[in-house]
Design an enzyme around this catalytic site. Structure first.
Site, PDB file in Angstrom:
ATOM      1  N   ASP A 137      -0.070  -2.016 -14.465  1.00  0.00           N
ATOM      2  CA  ASP A 137       0.376  -3.529 -14.057  1.00  0.00           C
ATOM      3  C   ASP A 137       1.261  -3.238 -12.793  1.00  0.00           C
ATOM      4  O   ASP A 137       2.161  -2.643 -12.749  1.00  0.00           O
ATOM      5  CB  ASP A 137       1.605  -3.965 -15.083  1.00  0.00           C
ATOM      6  CG  ASP A 137       1.946  -5.343 -14.669  1.00  0.00           C
ATOM      7  OD1 ASP A 137       2.125  -5.851 -13.540  1.00  0.00           O
ATOM      8  OD2 ASP A 137       2.065  -6.072 -16.071  1.00  0.00           O
ATOM      9  N   GLU A 211     -10.546  -3.743 -12.249  1.00  0.00           N
ATOM     10  CA  GLU A 211     -11.022  -3.662 -10.789  1.00  0.00           C
ATOM     11  C   GLU A 211     -12.087  -4.533 -10.183  1.00  0.00           C
ATOM     12  O   GLU A 211     -11.806  -5.144  -9.075  1.00  0.00           O
ATOM     13  CB  GLU A 211     -11.835  -2.015 -10.734  1.00  0.00           C
ATOM     14  CG  GLU A 211     -12.442  -1.820  -9.261  1.00  0.00           C
ATOM     15  CD  GLU A 211     -13.133  -0.461  -9.485  1.00  0.00           C
ATOM     16  OE1 GLU A 211     -13.507  -0.059  -8.125  1.00  0.00           O
ATOM     17  OE2 GLU A 211     -13.188   0.160 -10.378  1.00  0.00           O
TER      18      GLU A 211
END
Length: 236
Positions: A137, A211
């Site tokens: 995060d 990603e």
């Protein structure tokens, strides 16, 4: 759900948000039936990694694995390396357990809990071949930066727990966090920064959901590598 999949200790400074997610029947069944096979032993005692895996093999800790897809791919591609995978997302834990069972993988042990706390409380000094932290995060708001996992204390902890030559591998699609990682790891005397920045994705790191989502938003992915210096002293 068995006791093995409860969190023994709350984090000293929580660096993650608990995500909501529906648990499928298959995931729930895996949580209830596969703990004895794949869970880390409950308790506070330091882990004997050779005993845990039944072999004296290199052990890597992965902090945060999402739904476990990349974890499964890496474990299957490199069965000679043992992997401890930690995450707080219950549906993801269940999904990983199901995947391990279906692929008959025996080189992974799973913790439903905070991997940083595990690293601090139960991993012996100089015992890990690697630590993996993929797309943590980023806490993008300035008032939340203190909740980012990669800070000076984390870098010192990783340096202590890695065996000499052991490697920390981070990946992030948030450029300010990548710069922070590079600065923090460069300042840790027990680590040697090898590379920090945009680079072609290493073939051993599978593409993750985060990603893919980041690239779709135009974010540049950075992989950061730091190695424990051979002469550094453990025991912090």
């Amino acid at each position: 759900m068995t006791e093995s999949f409860t969190v023994d200790h709350g984090p000293l400074n929580r660096t993650y948000k608990l995500r909501r997610g529906r648990i499928t029947p298959g995931q729930r069944s895996a949580l209830g039936t596969l703990a004895d096979r794949f869970a880390l032993p409950a308790g506070d005692a330091p882990l004997d990694l050779a005993e845990l895996f039944g072999q004296n093999a290199p052990v890597v800790l992965e902090i945060g694995f999402g739904m476990g897809d990349a974890t499964l791919a890496m474990a299957e591609a490199d069965p000679s390396t043992c992997l401890i995978a930690a995450d707080v997302h219950i549906p993801g834990v269940g999904a990983l357990l199901r995947g391990l069972h279906r692929r008959t993988l025996e080189n992974v042990r799973v913790l439903n809990g905070d991997g940083a706390e595990l690293l601090k409380r139960r991993i012996p000094s100089a015992s890990l071949a690697g630590v993996r932290l993929y797309f943590p995060d980023p806490w993008p708001k300035a008032r939340h930066h203190k909740r980012r996992l990669v800070d000076a204390a984390f870098a010192a902890l990783v340096a202590d727990r890695l065996a000499p030559g052991g490697r920390l591998h981070c990946a992030t699609d948030w450029e300010p966090y990548a710069r922070q990682m590079v600065a923090v790891l460069s300042a840790e005397p027990g680590l040697e920064l090898e590379f920090g920045g945009p680079v072609e994705r290493p073939e051993w790191r599978p593409v993750t959901k985060y990603e893919t989502r980041g690239r779709a938003r135009g974010h540049v992915v950075a992989d950061i590598f730091a190695r424990r210096k051979p002469g550094s002293v453990s025991g912090r």
